[in-house]
Motif scaffolding. Structure first.
Motif, mmCIF file in Angstrom:
data_model
loop_
_atom_site.group_PDB
_atom_site.id
_atom_site.type_symbol
_atom_site.label_atom_id
_atom_site.label_comp_id
_atom_site.label_asym_id
_atom_site.label_seq_id
_atom_site.Cartn_x
_atom_site.Cartn_y
_atom_site.Cartn_z
ATOM 1 N N ASN A 159 40.208 35.722 41.304
ATOM 2 C CA ASN A 159 40.962 35.187 39.728
ATOM 3 C C ASN A 159 42.485 35.962 40.402
ATOM 4 O O ASN A 159 43.187 35.729 39.764
ATOM 5 C CB ASN A 159 40.945 36.068 38.174
ATOM 6 N N PHE A 191 46.192 34.656 39.853
ATOM 7 C CA PHE A 191 47.306 34.850 38.490
ATOM 8 C C PHE A 191 48.579 35.939 39.257
ATOM 9 O O PHE A 191 49.629 35.925 38.534
ATOM 10 C CB PHE A 191 46.692 35.497 37.669
ATOM 11 N N SER A 214 50.178 41.918 34.341
ATOM 12 C CA SER A 214 49.629 40.621 33.648
ATOM 13 C C SER A 214 48.357 39.953 34.390
ATOM 14 O O SER A 214 47.658 39.764 33.910
ATOM 15 C CB SER A 214 50.352 39.445 33.039
ATOM 16 N N ALA A 215 48.285 39.887 35.498
ATOM 17 C CA ALA A 215 47.392 38.965 36.382
ATOM 18 C C ALA A 215 46.459 40.303 36.549
ATOM 19 O O ALA A 215 44.798 39.556 36.396
ATOM 20 C CB ALA A 215 48.285 38.827 37.824
ATOM 21 N N GLU A 229 51.527 33.945 40.077
ATOM 22 C CA GLU A 229 52.498 33.938 38.423
ATOM 23 C C GLU A 229 52.889 34.482 37.232
ATOM 24 O O GLU A 229 53.249 33.745 36.353
ATOM 25 C CB GLU A 229 51.152 32.987 37.451
ATOM 26 N N PHE A 230 52.168 35.404 37.321
ATOM 27 C CA PHE A 230 52.618 36.776 36.688
ATOM 28 C C PHE A 230 52.919 38.021 36.908
ATOM 29 O O PHE A 230 52.445 38.317 38.434
ATOM 30 C CB PHE A 230 51.186 37.286 35.502
ATOM 31 N N TYR A 250 45.808 24.672 33.991
ATOM 32 C CA TYR A 250 44.468 24.727 34.669
ATOM 33 C C TYR A 250 44.129 23.812 35.468
ATOM 34 O O TYR A 250 42.536 23.864 35.971
ATOM 35 C CB TYR A 250 44.148 26.046 34.787
ATOM 36 N N LEU A 269 44.641 39.714 33.071
ATOM 37 C CA LEU A 269 44.007 37.972 32.452
ATOM 38 C C LEU A 269 42.795 38.229 34.229
ATOM 39 O O LEU A 269 41.737 37.257 33.682
ATOM 40 C CB LEU A 269 45.181 36.873 33.405
ATOM 41 N N SER A 270 42.562 38.324 34.839
ATOM 42 C CA SER A 270 41.823 38.024 36.125
ATOM 43 C C SER A 270 40.688 38.744 35.915
ATOM 44 O O SER A 270 39.301 38.201 35.751
ATOM 45 C CB SER A 270 42.360 38.759 37.261
ATOM 46 N N HIS A 325 38.977 37.221 32.178
ATOM 47 C CA HIS A 325 38.524 36.307 31.949
ATOM 48 C C HIS A 325 37.009 36.008 33.118
ATOM 49 O O HIS A 325 36.123 35.309 33.200
ATOM 50 C CB HIS A 325 39.798 34.765 32.917
ATOM 51 N N PHE A 347 44.831 32.288 27.118
ATOM 52 C CA PHE A 347 44.993 30.735 28.030
ATOM 53 C C PHE A 347 46.207 31.060 26.471
ATOM 54 O O PHE A 347 47.299 29.895 26.661
ATOM 55 C CB PHE A 347 45.207 29.790 28.346
ATOM 56 N N LEU A 376 40.734 28.814 40.973
ATOM 57 C CA LEU A 376 39.852 28.663 39.817
ATOM 58 C C LEU A 376 38.919 28.020 38.623
ATOM 59 O O LEU A 376 38.021 28.900 38.266
ATOM 60 C CB LEU A 376 41.132 28.501 38.728
#
Length: 282
Positions: free
Chosen positions: A141, A145, A153-154, A148-149, A182, A157-158, A161, A174, A188
């Motif tokens: 993940n 991410f 945050s990445a 993008e982040f 996505y 999120l990873s 998720h 999200f 992903l």
């Protein structure tokens, strides 16, 4: 004093973690605005997380929950997926405590086993397998991410998720559109699908498949689980693809896997046909 039955202890353990989770999510620190969630909402979210259902009265958990709240939610999902009993016994094992007959009976009923032998080793294998798969999903993940982040945050999120996908919880960070942004992201979609599939099959079936190395030698339980899941994934893929011409093969595959029990969505559910809705329900 009469001892509680293993069944009642398992029920009470889940109720306890739900109540504790509800209280923690209702704390001001659990939200970004430092305003307490209504207890009914925190109770609903905690119950949904522990029972890995994925429903929420809050449409955008990412905006509402603070990092503390998101960590609590992830822990509730993890506890619900592994079960309170499995995690508790694993912690006792790490602490070097002796696992007595009462705890073994709890494990036996919690994991739906037929005998008491080898249960401690089974618990260790289940927890290590779960964490290893989630760690691998987390790393994959990151490739999605990190570009993008920001790093923090990445990472969040990873991890979240990966935990939610493997435990088939259906919670995401999200927002109201879930994973629609996505929907054509190959890495992903495939990573999430594999996490869902492995989590849905469960360690017992996967372990037996590796040990026996032959479908004929598998137990009836494992055979039924494998055949039913393969049938649902395959027929779901074909039915979604040909009932909704707007679906790509990737979208049809992901929604077939997710509909099995995960709850993620890469398409706008309000736009699908009645026939596609019926397929989802089935």
């Amino acid at each position: 004093m009469k001892k509680l039955s293993p069944y009642l202890i398992i029920i009470l353990s889940f109720l306890t973690i739900i109540v504790v989770g509800s209280i923690l999510l209702a704390l001001p620190v659990a939200t970004k605005t430092n305003e307490s969630l209504p207890f009914i909402d925190s109770f609903f979210i905690a119950t949904s997380a522990v029972t890995i259902t994925g429903l929420s009265p809050i449409t955008n958990l990412s905006v509402v929950l603070s990092p503390f709240g998101k960590v609590i939610l992830a822990i509730l999902i993890q506890v619900g997926g592994l079960s309170v009993v499995t995690l508790s016994v694993f912690i006792l094992i790490l602490l070097g405590a002796k696992i007595g007959i009462s705890n073994r009976l709890l494990i036996k009923e919690s994991l739906n086993q037929n005998h008491l032998s080898g249960l401690v080793r089974l618990v260790i294998k289940i927890v290590l397998f779960t964490f290893a798969i989630e760690l691998l999903g987390f790393v994959i993940n990151l490739f999605v991410f990190l570009p993008e982040f920001d790093t923090k945050s990445a990472l969040g999120l990873s991890a979240f998720h990966a935990i939610s996908a493997f435990n088939n919880a259906g919670f995401d960070l999200f927002g109201p559109i879930s994973m629609q942004f996505y929907q054509n992201h190959l890495l992903l979609n495939i990573n999430t699908s594999i996490l869902i599939m492995l989590g849905g099959l469960g360690f017992i079936v996967i372990n037996e498949l590796f040990e026996k190395k032959s479908f004929k030698k598998l137990s009836l339980h494992s055979k039924v689980v494998l055949l039913m899941n393969l049938s649902l994934w395959t027929f779901g893929l074909l039915l979604f693809k040909f009932s909704e011409t707007s679906f790509t093969w990737l979208q049809a595959f992901f929604m077939s896997v997710s509909a099995r029990t995960a709850g993620f969505s890469t398409i706008n559910m309000q736009t699908i046909s009645s026939f596609a809705s019926l397929i989802f329900i089935i």
